[in-house]
Design a protein around this motif. Structure first.
Motif, PDB file in Angstrom:
ATOM      1  N   ASP A  43       0.583  -1.526   0.331  1.00  0.00           N
ATOM      2  CA  ASP A  43       0.053   0.007   0.096  1.00  0.00           C
ATOM      3  C   ASP A  43       0.610   0.978  -0.225  1.00  0.00           C
ATOM      4  O   ASP A  43       1.860   1.071   1.211  1.00  0.00           O
ATOM      5  CB  ASP A  43      -0.968   0.027   1.028  1.00  0.00           C
ATOM      6  CG  ASP A  43      -1.822   0.911   1.392  1.00  0.00           C
ATOM      7  OD1 ASP A  43      -3.003   0.981   0.808  1.00  0.00           O
ATOM      8  OD2 ASP A  43      -1.634   2.013   1.814  1.00  0.00           O
ATOM      9  N   GLU A  44       0.876   2.716  -1.187  1.00  0.00           N
ATOM     10  CA  GLU A  44       1.460   3.239  -1.617  1.00  0.00           C
ATOM     11  C   GLU A  44       1.693   4.251   0.044  1.00  0.00           C
ATOM     12  O   GLU A  44       2.484   4.102   0.684  1.00  0.00           O
ATOM     13  CB  GLU A  44       1.118   4.433  -2.661  1.00  0.00           C
ATOM     14  CG  GLU A  44       1.037   3.113  -3.444  1.00  0.00           C
ATOM     15  CD  GLU A  44       3.010   2.975  -3.282  1.00  0.00           C
ATOM     16  OE1 GLU A  44       3.617   3.628  -2.988  1.00  0.00           O
ATOM     17  OE2 GLU A  44       3.152   2.152  -4.644  1.00  0.00           O
ATOM     18  N   THR A  49       4.432   6.761   4.770  1.00  0.00           N
ATOM     19  CA  THR A  49       4.523   6.309   6.208  1.00  0.00           C
ATOM     20  C   THR A  49       5.731   6.341   6.671  1.00  0.00           C
ATOM     21  O   THR A  49       6.112   6.833   7.228  1.00  0.00           O
ATOM     22  CB  THR A  49       2.829   6.084   6.984  1.00  0.00           C
ATOM     23  OG1 THR A  49       1.447   6.744   6.507  1.00  0.00           O
ATOM     24  CG2 THR A  49       3.480   6.610   8.266  1.00  0.00           C
ATOM     25  N   ALA A  50       6.019   4.881   6.216  1.00  0.00           N
ATOM     26  CA  ALA A  50       7.429   4.256   6.919  1.00  0.00           C
ATOM     27  C   ALA A  50       7.753   5.211   6.677  1.00  0.00           C
ATOM     28  O   ALA A  50       9.176   5.369   7.351  1.00  0.00           O
ATOM     29  CB  ALA A  50       7.161   3.413   5.763  1.00  0.00           C
ATOM     30  N   ARG A  51       8.096   5.679   4.817  1.00  0.00           N
ATOM     31  CA  ARG A  51       9.318   6.198   4.917  1.00  0.00           C
ATOM     32  C   ARG A  51       9.527   7.209   5.685  1.00  0.00           C
ATOM     33  O   ARG A  51      10.969   8.001   5.861  1.00  0.00           O
ATOM     34  CB  ARG A  51       9.127   6.826   3.685  1.00  0.00           C
ATOM     35  CG  ARG A  51      10.636   7.275   2.440  1.00  0.00           C
ATOM     36  CD  ARG A  51      10.342   7.741   0.949  1.00  0.00           C
ATOM     37  NE  ARG A  51       9.740   7.045   0.376  1.00  0.00           N
ATOM     38  CZ  ARG A  51      10.310   6.073  -0.766  1.00  0.00           C
ATOM     39  NH1 ARG A  51      11.746   6.287  -0.715  1.00  0.00           N
ATOM     40  NH2 ARG A  51       9.797   4.882  -2.002  1.00  0.00           N
ATOM     41  N   PRO A  57      12.043   1.698   1.656  1.00  0.00           N
ATOM     42  CA  PRO A  57      11.999   0.440   1.179  1.00  0.00           C
ATOM     43  C   PRO A  57      13.079   0.526   0.466  1.00  0.00           C
ATOM     44  O   PRO A  57      13.910   1.157   0.363  1.00  0.00           O
ATOM     45  CB  PRO A  57      11.011   0.742   0.349  1.00  0.00           C
ATOM     46  CG  PRO A  57      10.585   2.794   0.094  1.00  0.00           C
ATOM     47  CD  PRO A  57      10.978   2.893   1.584  1.00  0.00           C
ATOM     48  N   ILE A  58      13.495  -0.922   0.322  1.00  0.00           N
ATOM     49  CA  ILE A  58      14.200  -1.626  -0.105  1.00  0.00           C
ATOM     50  C   ILE A  58      14.015  -2.226  -1.767  1.00  0.00           C
ATOM     51  O   ILE A  58      14.594  -2.250  -2.444  1.00  0.00           O
ATOM     52  CB  ILE A  58      14.870  -2.886   0.733  1.00  0.00           C
ATOM     53  CG1 ILE A  58      15.581  -2.273   2.149  1.00  0.00           C
ATOM     54  CG2 ILE A  58      16.060  -3.590   0.253  1.00  0.00           C
ATOM     55  CD1 ILE A  58      15.610  -3.246   2.692  1.00  0.00           C
ATOM     56  N   ALA A  75      15.046  -0.582   8.272  1.00  0.00           N
ATOM     57  CA  ALA A  75      15.351   0.028   9.900  1.00  0.00           C
ATOM     58  C   ALA A  75      15.898   1.207  10.256  1.00  0.00           C
ATOM     59  O   ALA A  75      16.942   1.522   9.326  1.00  0.00           O
ATOM     60  CB  ALA A  75      15.220  -1.329  10.909  1.00  0.00           C
ATOM     61  N   PRO A  76      15.669   2.187  11.198  1.00  0.00           N
ATOM     62  CA  PRO A  76      16.549   2.816  11.214  1.00  0.00           C
ATOM     63  C   PRO A  76      17.169   3.055  11.944  1.00  0.00           C
ATOM     64  O   PRO A  76      17.691   1.557  13.196  1.00  0.00           O
ATOM     65  CB  PRO A  76      15.545   3.995  12.312  1.00  0.00           C
ATOM     66  CG  PRO A  76      13.911   4.231  12.195  1.00  0.00           C
ATOM     67  CD  PRO A  76      14.196   2.209  11.427  1.00  0.00           C
ATOM     68  N   GLU A  77      19.054   3.005  11.701  1.00  0.00           N
ATOM     69  CA  GLU A  77      19.938   2.509  11.909  1.00  0.00           C
ATOM     70  C   GLU A  77      20.107   3.123  13.398  1.00  0.00           C
ATOM     71  O   GLU A  77      20.842   2.462  14.134  1.00  0.00           O
ATOM     72  CB  GLU A  77      21.320   3.146  11.060  1.00  0.00           C
ATOM     73  CG  GLU A  77      21.033   3.546   9.792  1.00  0.00           C
ATOM     74  CD  GLU A  77      22.508   3.696   8.897  1.00  0.00           C
ATOM     75  OE1 GLU A  77      23.383   4.561   9.783  1.00  0.00           O
ATOM     76  OE2 GLU A  77      22.222   3.759   7.482  1.00  0.00           O
ATOM     77  N   ASP A  78      19.337   4.677  13.505  1.00  0.00           N
ATOM     78  CA  ASP A  78      19.673   4.290  15.372  1.00  0.00           C
ATOM     79  C   ASP A  78      19.361   3.366  16.270  1.00  0.00           C
ATOM     80  O   ASP A  78      18.849   4.036  17.708  1.00  0.00           O
ATOM     81  CB  ASP A  78      19.884   5.876  15.355  1.00  0.00           C
ATOM     82  CG  ASP A  78      18.656   5.640  15.333  1.00  0.00           C
ATOM     83  OD1 ASP A  78      17.812   5.942  14.456  1.00  0.00           O
ATOM     84  OD2 ASP A  78      17.675   7.179  15.792  1.00  0.00           O
TER      85      ASP A  78
END
Length: 358
Positions: A43-44, A49-51, A57-58, A75-78
């Motif tokens: 779902d775009e 929202t995730a971006r 996205p990978i 996932a966020p690197e931190d």
């Protein structure tokens, strides 16, 4: 039981600690591919929202054979993976979100002296049986019948070779192998297993032997449901982490044939795990199987019971109507323990004569 459960948790933690660049523990305390989260669907609005929250996205993965679409997110690197998963679940409530959890094999082997001879089972069947595991030595299953779903796969290894050797010994003549491990430290991931299951569906395999164990996972659950709806019978191990361990998956999914193991005296293995239900037992100790180097190995673990049950399922499918195969198995199963189905041996022991001793 408590000791086995503690050893299980220690083993999972050690796997992540030994491979810090590839593996970390997720929100369920399970090893998973480092820094990746799986969002079921594409779902775009969800991806946007995730971006915006730091989950780029990978890749979009379409698994057409199972009717599934998965979006791989970074996932966020931190954030540790466990926190990253929980945070994204809060951002996208109601969506199916999971780490790319790793499934582990449910068996072990030790190496005695002597070369193996090709397994020579009786009462063979031409029903196609698929193995989702590591790669298999070409002396057991030709390379043309194998496909890889991990780095450098298919790559022969002891566990997968033993599975195929026992299958052949139990009479399976047509074996397809999906290697989900290769030489990838994060091999055996959920996405790899699901992709392997889709390939078996594409190849019209009737029976799948899965001697791998993990936790309940929305992607794995939906893939198993889809494969079963397409006519694949799945046999899976209950694992070797003892009765105090969490239920094993995919063995615990409805309709999957959950398999435990017994020794030469028909005693259930002390290390046998559990599932939400139990269907059958089969030999899983005091026997040998071929390793990737062509030598026989003494094997032990619920892993090794699964190909024997898978072979009997294939025999039953070949000998009668598709809807009657389980009744045929129940008729040949030897009742052990208390009378009737129970939580230790299921509906009985299958393939008692299939134990390979030389």
């Amino acid at each position: 039981a408590r000791t086995l459960d503690r050893l299980r948790r220690d083993r999972l933690g050690a796997l992540a600690a030994d491979n810090p660049d590839a593996i970390e523990l997720d929100d369920m305390g399970q090893p998973a591919r480092r820094g990746e989260i799986l969002l079921l669907g594409d779902d775009e609005a969800d991806i946007a929202t995730a971006r915006a929250a730091g989950y780029p996205p990978i890749e979009r993965v379409t698994i057409a054979e199972l009717g599934l679409v998965v979006t791989r997110l970074r996932a966020p690197e931190d954030l540790p993976l466990a926190r990253a998963v929980r945070r994204l679940q809060r951002l996208l409530p109601g969506r199916e979100i999971t780490a790319d959890q790793i499934l582990l094999s449910a068996g072990s082997a030790s190496r005695p002296a002597g070369r193996t001879r090709p397994a020579a089972g009786t009462g063979g069947t031409d029903i196609a049986v698929g193995i989702i595991d590591s790669g298999v030595a070409p002396s057991i299953v030709p390379a043309a019948s194998q496909r890889g779903f991990a780095r450098r796969a298919p790559l022969p290894a002891d566990h997968g070779t033993a599975m195929a050797d026992l299958l052949r010994h139990a009479g399976a003549r047509r074996i397809l192998v999906a290697d989900v491990y290769g030489d990838d430290p994060a091999g055996g991931s959920t996405l790899a297993v699901v992709s392997a299951l889709a390939w078996l569906v594409e190849e019209r395999v009737r029976v799948a032997s899965v001697s791998l164990v993990g936790r309940d996972n929305p992607l794995l659950r939906r893939a198993v449901e889809a494969a079963r709806s397409r006519g694949v019978v799945i046999a899976a191990a209950v694992g070797n982490d003892g009765p105090a361990a969490p239920p094993a998956f995919p063995a615990s999914y409805p309709g999957v044939m959950a398999v435990t193991g017994v020794d030469a005296r028909n005693r259930v293995l002390i290390e046998a795990g559990r599932a939400a239900h139990l269907d059958y037992a089969a030999p899983a100790a005091d026997m040998v199987a071929a390793g990737a180097d062509g030598r026989l190995a003494e094997v032990r673990g619920t892993s090794y019971a699964v190909p024997l049950v898978a072979a009997r399922i294939a025999h039953a499918l070949q000998s009668g109507a598709a809807e009657g195969w389980m009744a045929r198995l129940d008729a040949e199963a030897v009742d052990l323990g208390r009378r009737g189905p129970d939580g230790t041996f299921g509906r009985g022991l299958l393939c008692a004569s299939c134990r390979r001793t030389r």
